[in-house]
Design a protein around this motif. Structure first.
Motif, PDB file in Angstrom:
ATOM      1  N   LEU A 153       0.841  -1.189   0.000  1.00  0.00           N
ATOM      2  CA  LEU A 153       0.000   0.000   0.000  1.00  0.00           C
ATOM      3  C   LEU A 153       0.878   1.242   0.000  1.00  0.00           C
ATOM      4  O   LEU A 153       1.961   1.254   0.589  1.00  0.00           O
ATOM      5  N   LEU A 154       0.388   2.295  -0.694  1.00  0.00           N
ATOM      6  CA  LEU A 154       1.140   3.545  -0.697  1.00  0.00           C
ATOM      7  C   LEU A 154       1.146   4.158   0.692  1.00  0.00           C
ATOM      8  O   LEU A 154       2.153   4.683   1.150  1.00  0.00           O
ATOM      9  N   GLU A 155       0.022   4.085   1.366  1.00  0.00           N
ATOM     10  CA  GLU A 155      -0.073   4.537   2.752  1.00  0.00           C
ATOM     11  C   GLU A 155      -1.268   3.857   3.408  1.00  0.00           C
ATOM     12  O   GLU A 155      -2.210   3.458   2.733  1.00  0.00           O
ATOM     13  N   THR A 201       0.370  -0.322 -10.262  1.00  0.00           N
ATOM     14  CA  THR A 201      -0.408   0.394  -9.254  1.00  0.00           C
ATOM     15  C   THR A 201      -1.873   0.447  -9.657  1.00  0.00           C
ATOM     16  O   THR A 201      -2.206   0.869 -10.776  1.00  0.00           O
ATOM     17  N   HIS A 202      -2.721   0.012  -8.747  1.00  0.00           N
ATOM     18  CA  HIS A 202      -4.160   0.122  -8.952  1.00  0.00           C
ATOM     19  C   HIS A 202      -4.703   1.191  -8.004  1.00  0.00           C
ATOM     20  O   HIS A 202      -4.475   1.138  -6.794  1.00  0.00           O
ATOM     21  N   PRO A 257      -2.140 -13.316  -2.616  1.00  0.00           N
ATOM     22  CA  PRO A 257      -1.534 -12.074  -2.126  1.00  0.00           C
ATOM     23  C   PRO A 257      -2.622 -11.025  -1.901  1.00  0.00           C
ATOM     24  O   PRO A 257      -3.445 -10.765  -2.779  1.00  0.00           O
ATOM     25  N   THR A 258      -2.631 -10.427  -0.718  1.00  0.00           N
ATOM     26  CA  THR A 258      -3.727  -9.545  -0.321  1.00  0.00           C
ATOM     27  C   THR A 258      -3.187  -8.340   0.447  1.00  0.00           C
ATOM     28  O   THR A 258      -2.180  -8.446   1.148  1.00  0.00           O
ATOM     29  N   ALA A 259      -3.864  -7.213   0.291  1.00  0.00           N
ATOM     30  CA  ALA A 259      -3.577  -6.036   1.123  1.00  0.00           C
ATOM     31  C   ALA A 259      -4.899  -5.377   1.467  1.00  0.00           C
ATOM     32  O   ALA A 259      -5.832  -5.332   0.656  1.00  0.00           O
ATOM     33  N   THR A 260      -4.988  -4.859   2.695  1.00  0.00           N
ATOM     34  CA  THR A 260      -6.220  -4.242   3.193  1.00  0.00           C
ATOM     35  C   THR A 260      -5.907  -2.857   3.746  1.00  0.00           C
ATOM     36  O   THR A 260      -4.875  -2.660   4.399  1.00  0.00           O
ATOM     37  N   GLN A 272      -4.333   3.575  -3.119  1.00  0.00           N
ATOM     38  CA  GLN A 272      -3.404   3.032  -4.106  1.00  0.00           C
ATOM     39  C   GLN A 272      -2.795   1.719  -3.600  1.00  0.00           C
ATOM     40  O   GLN A 272      -2.112   1.686  -2.578  1.00  0.00           O
ATOM     41  N   PHE A 273      -3.100   0.647  -4.357  1.00  0.00           N
ATOM     42  CA  PHE A 273      -2.502  -0.653  -4.101  1.00  0.00           C
ATOM     43  C   PHE A 273      -1.325  -0.841  -5.061  1.00  0.00           C
ATOM     44  O   PHE A 273      -1.449  -0.569  -6.260  1.00  0.00           O
ATOM     45  N   ILE A 274      -0.200  -1.308  -4.562  1.00  0.00           N
ATOM     46  CA  ILE A 274       0.989  -1.513  -5.384  1.00  0.00           C
ATOM     47  C   ILE A 274       1.293  -3.004  -5.447  1.00  0.00           C
ATOM     48  O   ILE A 274       1.608  -3.632  -4.433  1.00  0.00           O
TER      49      ILE A 274
END
Length: 236
Positions: free
Chosen positions: A122-124, A181-182, A214-217, A136-138
């Motif tokens: 994540l960008l932040e 980047t999405h 692969p996951t980010a929240t 923004q997901f990287i």
């Protein structure tokens, strides 16, 4: 002069025909994929009547593949963990009495690697929602990898609403810097989760098992709206 030119033209033509005659077909397969190979279908479902077919994968030292089924003129091969490289599938037809064998028919096989895994960052995180907030997901991985993923949004509150959007655009490709980047524009308060489902390189895809996705929240928090300060009445 004309005779020499004619001889040269005919020689060139015969050479091209010879080259075309010896050209062999090549199939690209991916590690872990399964392919079926068949000959003489026009002679019947089992090939030429009364003939037998002997199949092999060359070189003889080839490993990592599994022959799922051999049915006369057909063979099914799972390329499993076969090392990346070039191999040959060969079949030889023999007459019923076994006295006569035909010329081997061969097909060159290029075993290609499966895509490398990717990670999601994540960008932040978290972010506070304002007019300029974007999520923004990287996605990080090997250059040239195409990534397919879902983005899920879960609203806040006692009765959350979950919505999921699927992204399968073939332009979702990891660039030279190793990232794609999405961006979620105009996000709403709640929780956003990006989950990678499939990665593809060239002709090979890797369908990721659910427990390994692969996951980010990220939490998107509304900015508190504070009411005006109300002074108390002056003390007497």
């Amino acid at each position: 002069m004309k005779s020499t030119l004619l001889q040269f033209t005919l020689s060139t033509l015969f050479l091209l025909i010879g080259i075309m005659g010896f050209a062999q077909e090549v199939q690209n397969v991916c590690v872990g994929s399964t392919s079926t190979y068949t000959v003489d279908e026009e002679d019947g479902p089992n090939g030429t009547p009364d003939s037998t077919y002997t199949w092999s994968v060359l070189p003889a030292t080839a490993s990592g593949y599994t022959i799922n089924d051999i049915s006369g003129n057909s063979i099914s091969i799972n390329w499993g963990t076969t090392p990346v490289g070039q191999y040959t599938v060969q079949v030889i037809e023999t007459t019923e009495d076994g006295d006569c064998a035909g010329d081997p028919q061969i097909l060159f096989i290029n075993v290609l690697p499966e895509p490398e895994p990717v990670t999601v960052d994540l960008l932040e995180t978290p972010i506070c929602l304002d007019e300029d907030s974007d999520v923004q997901f990287i996605i990080q991985g090997e250059e040239g990898t195409t990534v397919f993923f879902t983005v899920t949004h879960t609203t806040l509150g006692n009765n959350p609403v979950v919505t999921t959007e699927t992204f399968t655009d073939t332009n979702q490709v990891i660039g030279t810097e190793g990232t794609y980047t999405h961006t979620v524009l105009n996000p709403q308060p709640g929780v956003y989760t990006l989950t990678v489902t499939t990665v593809t390189v060239g002709e090979c895809s890797l369908l990721i098992e659910e427990e390994e996705n692969p996951t980010a929240t990220i939490n998107v928090n509304p900015i508190p709206v504070t009411g005006p300060i109300v002074p108390s009445a002056p003390a007497p």
